[in-house]
Design a protein around this motif. Sequence first.
Motif, short mmCIF file in Angstrom:
data_model
loop_
_atom_site.label_atom_id
_atom_site.label_comp_id
_atom_site.label_asym_id
_atom_site.label_seq_id
_atom_site.Cartn_x
_atom_site.Cartn_y
_atom_site.Cartn_z
N LEU A 291 57.42 27.61 37.74
CA LEU A 291 58.37 28.05 38.76
C LEU A 291 58.10 27.45 40.14
O LEU A 291 58.89 27.62 41.05
CB LEU A 291 58.35 29.58 38.86
CG LEU A 291 58.81 30.34 37.61
CD1 LEU A 291 58.54 31.83 37.78
CD2 LEU A 291 60.28 30.07 37.33
N GLY B 15 61.38 39.23 29.29
CA GLY B 15 61.74 39.11 30.70
C GLY B 15 60.52 39.20 31.60
O GLY B 15 59.43 39.57 31.15
N TYR B 16 60.73 38.83 32.87
CA TYR B 16 59.64 38.92 33.84
C TYR B 16 60.21 39.00 35.25
O TYR B 16 61.38 38.65 35.49
CB TYR B 16 58.68 37.72 33.73
CG TYR B 16 59.33 36.39 34.03
CD1 TYR B 16 59.50 35.95 35.34
CD2 TYR B 16 59.77 35.57 33.00
CE1 TYR B 16 60.10 34.73 35.61
CE2 TYR B 16 60.37 34.36 33.26
CZ TYR B 16 60.52 33.93 34.57
OH TYR B 16 61.13 32.73 34.83
N TYR C 95 61.46 35.53 41.78
CA TYR C 95 62.07 35.06 40.53
C TYR C 95 62.14 36.22 39.54
O TYR C 95 61.27 37.08 39.54
CB TYR C 95 61.25 33.94 39.88
CG TYR C 95 61.18 32.68 40.69
CD1 TYR C 95 62.19 31.73 40.60
CD2 TYR C 95 60.11 32.44 41.54
CE1 TYR C 95 62.13 30.56 41.35
CE2 TYR C 95 60.03 31.28 42.29
CZ TYR C 95 61.05 30.35 42.19
OH TYR C 95 60.99 29.20 42.94
N GLU D 175 63.64 36.87 35.29
CA GLU D 175 64.38 36.46 34.11
C GLU D 175 64.51 37.70 33.23
O GLU D 175 63.53 38.41 32.99
CB GLU D 175 63.63 35.36 33.36
CG GLU D 175 64.41 34.83 32.18
CD GLU D 175 63.68 33.66 31.52
OE1 GLU D 175 63.15 33.87 30.41
OE2 GLU D 175 63.63 32.59 32.13
N TYR D 176 65.72 37.97 32.77
CA TYR D 176 65.97 39.17 32.00
C TYR D 176 67.22 38.97 31.17
O TYR D 176 68.11 38.21 31.54
CB TYR D 176 66.13 40.39 32.91
CG TYR D 176 67.07 40.13 34.07
CD1 TYR D 176 68.42 40.43 33.98
CD2 TYR D 176 66.62 39.52 35.24
CE1 TYR D 176 69.29 40.16 35.03
CE2 TYR D 176 67.48 39.25 36.29
CZ TYR D 176 68.81 39.57 36.17
OH TYR D 176 69.67 39.29 37.20
N GLN D 177 67.29 39.65 30.05
CA GLN D 177 68.45 39.54 29.18
C GLN D 177 69.48 40.61 29.49
O GLN D 177 70.67 40.38 29.34
CB GLN D 177 68.01 39.64 27.72
CG GLN D 177 67.10 38.51 27.31
CD GLN D 177 66.49 38.72 25.94
OE1 GLN D 177 66.68 39.75 25.31
NE2 GLN D 177 65.73 37.74 25.49
N LEU E 122 65.85 44.20 34.57
CA LEU E 122 65.47 43.84 35.94
C LEU E 122 65.09 45.10 36.71
O LEU E 122 64.08 45.12 37.42
CB LEU E 122 66.60 43.10 36.65
CG LEU E 122 66.33 42.76 38.11
CD1 LEU E 122 65.16 41.80 38.24
CD2 LEU E 122 67.58 42.18 38.76
#
Length: 122
Positions: A20, A40-41, A55, A57-59, A64
């Motif tokens: 990242l 996710g993170y 940053y 990332e999640y589906q 989130l």
Amino acid sequence: MLEMKRLPDGTEKSELLTKLGVKTPEAFVYVAYEQNRQIGYAVFENAAGKVTVTYAEYQEEELLDGLIRSGMAWMDDCGLSELYFSDKLDTDLLKKWHFISDESNYVNSVGDFLKTCKKCRM
């Protein structure tokens, strides 16, 4: 079963932050796992006590919410109070989950936020 935990210092964290382009040495990462698979993170950069979620990332949008609240709980335990949000994140979603408003892009007191949140720890 869904599990959220802070990534310990090590290869996995280092590789993610390098990918990242995060160079903040005191960055911390909360990761969500489902059945031992990362889903996710959220990356929190701590620069001289100013913590910013830079940053994520999640589906699913609920993920989130959970990742940020998990990071906030850890911040509260560590005595860190203000949390800012990068403009790289979805502001509409942050507003939906009541992290920010039209007037501000940060949480002034993480401890107060967690105490008044009905979904958060008591």
